[in-house]
Every structure is written in structure tokens, then in C-alpha cells.
Design a protein around this motif. Structure first.
Motif, PDB file in Angstrom:
ATOM      1  N   HIS A 107      46.702  38.258  36.497  1.00 41.22           N
ATOM      2  CA  HIS A 107      46.828  37.065  37.485  1.00 41.22           C
ATOM      3  C   HIS A 107      47.305  37.817  38.903  1.00 41.22           C
ATOM      4  N   GLU A 108      47.526  38.867  38.943  1.00 46.67           N
ATOM      5  CA  GLU A 108      48.081  39.514  40.097  1.00 46.67           C
ATOM      6  C   GLU A 108      47.022  40.282  40.703  1.00 46.67           C
ATOM      7  N   PHE A 109      46.293  39.707  41.721  1.00 49.37           N
ATOM      8  CA  PHE A 109      45.094  40.277  42.195  1.00 49.37           C
ATOM      9  C   PHE A 109      44.923  39.802  43.787  1.00 49.37           C
ATOM     10  N   CYS A 110      43.747  40.453  44.371  1.00 47.49           N
ATOM     11  CA  CYS A 110      43.336  39.954  45.622  1.00 47.49           C
ATOM     12  C   CYS A 110      41.852  40.204  45.664  1.00 47.49           C
ATOM     13  N   PRO A 146      46.085  36.584  55.346  1.00 48.01           N
ATOM     14  CA  PRO A 146      45.797  36.689  56.677  1.00 48.01           C
ATOM     15  C   PRO A 146      45.328  38.088  57.079  1.00 48.01           C
ATOM     16  N   GLU A 147      45.035  38.166  58.232  1.00 52.27           N
ATOM     17  CA  GLU A 147      44.482  39.417  58.717  1.00 52.27           C
ATOM     18  C   GLU A 147      45.624  40.391  58.916  1.00 52.27           C
ATOM     19  N   GLY A 148      45.342  41.651  58.416  1.00 52.29           N
ATOM     20  CA  GLY A 148      46.417  42.831  58.384  1.00 52.29           C
ATOM     21  C   GLY A 148      46.757  43.035  57.050  1.00 52.29           C
ATOM     22  N   ILE A 149      46.377  42.232  56.098  1.00 53.31           N
ATOM     23  CA  ILE A 149      47.045  42.433  54.728  1.00 53.31           C
ATOM     24  C   ILE A 149      45.852  43.425  53.987  1.00 53.31           C
ATOM     25  N   SER A 150      46.222  44.433  53.399  1.00 55.72           N
ATOM     26  CA  SER A 150      45.511  45.553  52.806  1.00 55.72           C
ATOM     27  C   SER A 150      45.156  45.030  51.608  1.00 55.72           C
ATOM     28  N   ASP A 151      44.135  45.551  50.902  1.00 57.56           N
ATOM     29  CA  ASP A 151      44.001  45.175  49.219  1.00 57.56           C
ATOM     30  C   ASP A 151      45.027  45.429  48.709  1.00 57.56           C
ATOM     31  N   ALA A 152      45.587  46.697  48.668  1.00 54.85           N
ATOM     32  CA  ALA A 152      46.774  47.161  47.925  1.00 54.85           C
ATOM     33  C   ALA A 152      48.065  46.199  48.087  1.00 54.85           C
ATOM     34  N   GLU A 153      48.362  45.590  49.331  1.00 57.00           N
ATOM     35  CA  GLU A 153      49.210  44.573  49.503  1.00 57.00           C
ATOM     36  C   GLU A 153      48.778  43.004  48.937  1.00 57.00           C
TER      37      GLU A 153
END
Length: 367
Positions: free
Chosen positions: A69-72, A142-149
């Protein structure tokens, strides 16, 4: 497509399964990264913690696609009735799925719904090449968010909601007991909401050093009495809000040195204890101790909650990470590749000290 399937507790395989099609209110997400909560890791090994009954039933039914459930990820297909998201949008899931029919849902309080559906618990999660999810609990990144974040964003949204529900106001002194992922994020959120001082209490030097870098006051409980440290710094008063951010097994809520008891001892009279960490099993509690200090004990809501007409907690959490108000990538210390690394990620997340990990291991999903 491929997905992780759990045929029994403590066992997993990567199998070919049908690719989902979106229902009218759903989107199909192509997950890019996923990480696991400690609760999910404990459930994988059959620990009787939250959601155990649901997980046991799904395993017994066969073909259980569990956790995640914690994903992007990015939206790959959109159901006919979905207007809030479009193909290509990057998203995460700060909330659960409310039933939409109970008294709380009809009253506009879906976060109090008693039959919420959890991604990865009640239905397949993001440990797959594709997953179908209702659009309602999702939030754009939003823009600027990495996949890790992005994969680590759901705990940040929960941390923000905890600080909101704790009623933290400008000028408050806040003490966070336990500087794991949630404690670290709650401490930053408290500062962003105006807390004048945030004490970070832990027994590990590494997370305390990171907390200090973000402006918190570190208190190493192996070297100093955290109750005395907070009281000395506040003229004997104590913290306005104490956040119990360490979970696990504890014996007493109001006596001794367990994290919750420590929070109880260092909070000021008339203050608030915010219970964030999930405690296993039962513990002893003396109601008179809480009453005599006239404390408020808050169990924060879950999900994404409106802060007004313009923002939800899920949206604001992502904005704060994007603009640098808070930082969460320090706790992403272990990155694995491929669905086949599922059990390794579980092991690292459960045994952080053995692997020198601060937060959950993340899996980069390849297609």
C-alpha cells in the motif's frame, strides 16, 4: 503480467496473472516503486497483528496477492467514470477506500468508515506490474518528487495527519518518542506547523543525528533521562504534545520506561499524547494517572483528510516534500530491483539493525 503471490504465510512466488481492467470508478496503475510497512512484514510471517484475520482468509482462499500500500506509480488506464486522474499521472495512495454507504460516509467523514478497504490487505496491492485501484484514495505527486520519495510518501501523509489531529499550535513544545520513519516525519511536520521546539527521543545515534540536522533537539535515552531532559528544558513544565511513535511490545502505558509510558511522563499537565506507534498485544494502563494530569490521548485518523476547500493532508504532505519543507529520503537506505526481491525486502525491513537500514527497503518494479 507478473505479480507476487503468497500461497501461505512466510512463502511467496512470482507468477503470471491476468492483467487487470479498470472498473468504472477505478484506474490501473503501473507501480514504479513499492515499500513495506512493518505491519505487512509481520503479517507475511503470520504474526497476529492488525489485519491478520483478513490476510489469513485471503491466503486460505488461494492466489493471495498481498501487501504493497506504500507505492508510487503512474496511471496506465482510466475507468469510464473517473475524471480526477488521467493516463500518465504519477500517484500514491495516502488513503484507504471507504464504503461510501455507511452513516459516516454519508456524513462526509469517510475516515471514520468502519468498513474501509485496505490496498494490499483486502484487495491486491502494488507488488505487481499493474494493479487496479479506485481513484478516490489516490493523490497526484507534484513535480520534483523522486520515485523513492513517492514510495515513501504514504507514511509522511499519515505523519502530517497525526500532527493535525494532535492539535499542535505555533509555539508548542513537542516531544517525539521514537525516531523511526513515522517519528522523524511527525517531528518535521510539527516544526512546519509552528512548534517552537521539537525533542527527538531515541536510543540510536544515527537517527538522532539526522533529526538534529533537521532542527530537532536530540535526546539519547541511553545517556540521559528523556523525562528530565524535556522538563529541564521547559522549566519543569514538560512538552505540550508528546508523540508516542515507537510501537512493538510494551508492558505499561503510564509506568516505567516503555515509549508510551515515557511520553506520558514527559508531557505537561493538560497536554496531549498522540499515539502513533502500533503496540502489539495488551499492556497495563492506570486511568487515574492520565486523569490526574488531565491529559488528552489522541489516536489520529488515517487516510487523507481535507484541511479546507483547497488542500487535503495527502496533497499538502507531497507539496511539503517537493518544496523542501520536510525531507523523507534519508530513510530510504536500501533499494532492490524486481519482484523476485520481495522476501529480501521483507527481511531487511523487519531486521533493520542487522542490515544497517533506517527505513523500509524499496523495490524498483521492472516491466
Amino acid at each position: 503480467m507478473q505479480a507476487v503471490v503468497c500461497p501461505e504465510f512466510a512463502a511467496s512466488t512470482v507468477e503470471e496473472v491476468p492483467r487487470p481492467e479498470p472498473a468504472p470508478d477505478e484506474v490501473v496503475i503501473a507501480p514504479d516503486r513499492v515499500q513495506f510497512s512493518v505491519t505487512e512484514c509481520q503479517l507475511f510471517h503470520g504474526r497476529e497483528v492488525a489485519h491478520y484475520g483478513t490476510i489469513a482468509d485471503r491466503i486460505a482462499a488461494g492466489g493471495a496477492r498481498l501487501f504493497g500500500h506504500e507505492f508510487c506509480g503512474h496511471v496506465d488506464a482510466v475507468g469510464d467514470d473517473v475524471t480526477s486522474l488521467s493516463v500518465g499521472d504519477r500517484v500514491y495512495a495516502p488513503g484507504k477506500i471507504a464504503c461510501g454507504e455507511c452513516a459516516y460516509c454519508r456524513a462526509g467523514e469517510p475516515y471514520h468508515c468502519g468498513t474501509q478497504t485496505g490496498i494490499g490487505y483486502d484487495r491486491p496491492g502494488a507488488v505487481a506490474e499493474y494493479v487496479a485501484v479506485p481513484a478516490e484514495p489516490l493523490c497526484r505527486l507534484p513535480e520534483g518528487i523522486s520515485d523513492a520519495e513517492g514510495a515513501a510518501m504514504q507514511p509522511m501523509a499519515s505523519a502530517l495527519l497525526a500532527t493535525v489531529d494532535a492539535g499542535i499550535e505555533p509555539g508548542d513544545v513537542v516531544a517525539v518518542v521514537g525516531t523511526g520513519v513515522m517519528g522523524y516525519q511527525v517531528g518535521q511536520a510539527a516544526a512546519a506547523l509552528g512548534a517552537s521546539e521539537v525533542f527527538a527521543v531515541d536510543v540510536r545515534e544515527r537517527p538522532l543525528s539526522i533529526a538534529a540536522d533537521r532542527g530537532m533537539i536530540p535526546v539519547n535515552a541511553t545517556e540521559a533521562d528523556p523525562v528530565a531532559a524535556v522538563r529541564d528544558a521547559t522549566g519543569g513544565v514538560g512538552a505540550d504534545v508528546a508523540v508516542a511513535a515507537a510501537g512493538g511490545r510494551q508492558s505499561h502505558a503510564t509506568e516505567g520506561s516503555d515509549p508510551l509510558a515515557t511520553a506520558h511522563a514527559l508531557v505537561a499537565r493538560g497536554g496531549t499524547i498522540c499515539q502513533v506507534g502500533h503496540i502489539e498485544g495488551e499492556l497495563t494502563w492506570r486511568p487515574r494517572d492520565t486523569r490526574s494530569k488531565k491529559l488528552t490521548w489522541v489516536n489520529p485518523r488515517t487516510g487523507s483528510v481535507p484541511l479546507g476547500p483547497n488542500r487535503t493532508t495527502g496533497e499538502l504532505a507531497a507539496e511539503w516534500v517537493a518544496n523542501g519543507t520536510v525531507s523523507i529520503d534519508e530513510y530510504v537506505t536500501h533499494e532492490l530491483t524486481g519482484l523476485g526481491s520481495f522476501e529480501e525486502a521483507i527481511e531487511i525491513t523487519l531486521e533493520k539493525d542487522a542490515y544497517d537500514a533506517l527505513g523500509p527497503a524499496q523495490i524498483v518494479i521492472e516491466r
